[in-house]
Design a protein around this motif. Structure first.
Motif, PDB file in Angstrom:
ATOM      1  N   TYR A 104       0.852  -1.195   0.000  1.00 37.74           N
ATOM      2  CA  TYR A 104       0.000   0.000   0.000  1.00 37.74           C
ATOM      3  C   TYR A 104       0.885   1.240   0.000  1.00 37.74           C
ATOM      4  CZ  TYR A 104      -3.059   3.611   1.933  1.00 37.74           C
ATOM      5  OH  TYR A 104      -3.768   4.766   2.129  1.00 37.74           O
ATOM      6  N   GLN A 142       0.183   1.088  -3.346  1.00 39.65           N
ATOM      7  CA  GLN A 142       0.789   0.822  -4.641  1.00 39.65           C
ATOM      8  C   GLN A 142       0.017  -0.238  -5.414  1.00 39.65           C
ATOM      9  OE1 GLN A 142       4.123   0.303  -1.955  1.00 39.65           O
ATOM     10  NE2 GLN A 142       5.446   1.149  -3.550  1.00 39.65           N
ATOM     11  N   ASN A 143       0.655  -0.761  -6.429  1.00 41.46           N
ATOM     12  CA  ASN A 143       0.121  -1.857  -7.240  1.00 41.46           C
ATOM     13  C   ASN A 143       1.332  -2.582  -7.845  1.00 41.46           C
ATOM     14  OD1 ASN A 143       0.855  -0.280  -9.606  1.00 41.46           O
ATOM     15  ND2 ASN A 143      -1.051   0.863  -9.326  1.00 41.46           N
ATOM     16  N   TYR A 179      -6.810  -3.760  -5.930  1.00 44.33           N
ATOM     17  CA  TYR A 179      -5.760  -2.823  -6.341  1.00 44.33           C
ATOM     18  C   TYR A 179      -5.507  -2.928  -7.841  1.00 44.33           C
ATOM     19  CZ  TYR A 179      -4.340  -2.316  -1.373  1.00 44.33           C
ATOM     20  OH  TYR A 179      -4.293  -2.060  -0.019  1.00 44.33           O
ATOM     21  N   LEU A 203      -1.694  10.662  -1.315  1.00 46.68           N
ATOM     22  CA  LEU A 203      -0.782   9.646  -1.837  1.00 46.68           C
ATOM     23  C   LEU A 203       0.665  10.098  -1.707  1.00 46.68           C
ATOM     24  CD1 LEU A 203      -0.217   7.051  -3.685  1.00 46.68           C
ATOM     25  CD2 LEU A 203      -0.120   8.729  -5.540  1.00 46.68           C
ATOM     26  N   SER A 243       5.722   4.462 -12.255  1.00 49.34           N
ATOM     27  CA  SER A 243       5.049   3.928 -11.072  1.00 49.34           C
ATOM     28  C   SER A 243       4.234   5.008 -10.388  1.00 49.34           C
ATOM     29  CB  SER A 243       6.072   3.350 -10.103  1.00 49.34           C
ATOM     30  OG  SER A 243       6.790   2.290 -10.687  1.00 49.34           O
ATOM     31  N   SER A 269       1.053   5.618 -12.118  1.00 52.77           N
ATOM     32  CA  SER A 269       0.130   4.521 -11.880  1.00 52.77           C
ATOM     33  C   SER A 269      -0.526   4.639 -10.509  1.00 52.77           C
ATOM     34  CB  SER A 269       0.873   3.185 -12.001  1.00 52.77           C
ATOM     35  OG  SER A 269       0.016   2.098 -11.753  1.00 52.77           O
ATOM     36  N   TYR A 270       0.254   5.013  -9.499  1.00 51.81           N
ATOM     37  CA  TYR A 270      -0.298   5.177  -8.152  1.00 51.81           C
ATOM     38  C   TYR A 270      -1.268   6.363  -8.098  1.00 51.81           C
ATOM     39  CZ  TYR A 270       3.913   2.398  -7.087  1.00 51.81           C
ATOM     40  OH  TYR A 270       4.910   1.454  -7.078  1.00 51.81           O
ATOM     41  N   GLN A 303      -4.560   5.337  -9.594  1.00 57.37           N
ATOM     42  CA  GLN A 303      -5.294   4.443  -8.696  1.00 57.37           C
ATOM     43  C   GLN A 303      -5.977   5.219  -7.572  1.00 57.37           C
ATOM     44  OE1 GLN A 303      -3.980   0.273  -7.176  1.00 57.37           O
ATOM     45  NE2 GLN A 303      -2.998   1.718  -5.801  1.00 57.37           N
TER      46      GLN A 303
END
Length: 288
Positions: free
Chosen positions: A26, A28-29, A54, A164, A184, A187-188, A191
């Motif tokens: 967390y 994250q993914n 996720y 985040l 990354s 991407s976060y 999300q």
């Protein structure tokens, strides 16, 4: 996408050799492994999954007990996903929330898991037991995210990218975002902007405060142990360090536990990937 009943698990697969399931933490993914995917794929067939709720994986319907977000349910889904890809025996390496799924997987599916690497956690029941004033301040998100819906969801979604980035930055050694690959980070950010994903992440922590903790306590009473060889990797500055002697806690759950401390913040796979590789690859490559 791997279908398991009415759920879908998003995976990225590459490499050759014995299978290795990689599970992120967390908030994250699967992108958390972006610096390690290629090096690990030289040694293993890597299956990099998004945890249920996720990334691009299905979001389970929540329940009053939060059982659908329990690490037991997540572990069962992922074991089924691996079996559907032909991997009936494999190793697993998890960071943060993914490490909680990994050790639950090793407890519940002992004949399936060859070796297990847990990064930057102590068992859930032990973590709750370690809460004092200092831990409560450092790991405030454990109780915040576990509050009843929709309190944390509404607060996070008021400024999701701020929340985040504050979280990511404050848990690194250098208190900065530079350690994260820009792909990354994006991407976060995507999300955390999705309110359904925010709800899923909160449900994950609600399960941690309730059913996951209860399952751990029940296992402690009956003396359940992780039978697969276990490597625990922790940082000098992270949450496990605040729990006392974290390796001794894992040795209470495993008769075959070893450990490595790394000079990093919480996000070891992204802050110090080379150090993690140096600790994990020989362990994962060893004969059982």
């Amino acid at each position: 996408m791997v279908s398991i009943g009415d759920q879908k698990i998003s995976v990225h697969v590459g490499g050759s050799g014995t299978p290795l399931l990689l599970l992120h933490g967390y908030p994250q993914n699967h992108s958390a492994w972006i610096k390690l995917a290629a090096p690990l794929a030289r040694h293993f067939t890597c299956v990099i999954a998004d945890l249920p709720g996720y990334g691009a994986s299905s979001i389970p319907a929540d329940a009053a007990s939060h059982e659908t977000f329990s690490k037991r349910r997540m572990a069962a889904l992922l074991v089924s996903a691996m079996a559907s890809m032909g991997h009936n025996n494999f190793s697993v390496m998890g960071h943060d929330r993914g490490a909680r799924v990994a050790y639950r997987m090793a407890l519940d599916h002992s004949t399936t898991i060859r070796r297990v690497v847990v990064i930057e956690i102590v068992p859930t029941s032990d973590m709750w037991s370690a809460f004092d004033a200092e831990m409560a301040m450092k790991a405030y998100h454990w109780s915040f995210l576990a509050q009843p819906s929709p309190l944390p969801e509404r607060l996070i979604s008021g400024d999701p990218v701020f929340y985040l980035e504050w979280t990511l930055r404050s848990w690194t050694k250098g208190n900065c975002l530079d350690v994260f690959d820009p792909r990354s980070l994006e991407s976060y950010r995507k999300q955390i902007r999705d309110p359904f994903r925010v709800h899923a992440m909160c449900a994950d922590y609600r399960a941690g405060a309730s059913i996951d903790r209860s399952l751990d306590l029940a296992d402690q009473v009956r003396g359940a142990n992780v039978t697969a060889p276990l490597l625990f990797v922790w940082s000098k500055l992270g949450f496990p360090k605040k729990a006392g002697d974290p390796l001794s806690l894992w040795r209470g759950w495993s008769d075959n536990a070893s450990g490595a401390e790394i000079d990093a913040g919480h996000f070891i796979p992204e802050e110090t990937p080379d150090a993690l590789l140096a600790a994990a690859v020989p362990f994962l490559s060893a004969d059982a």
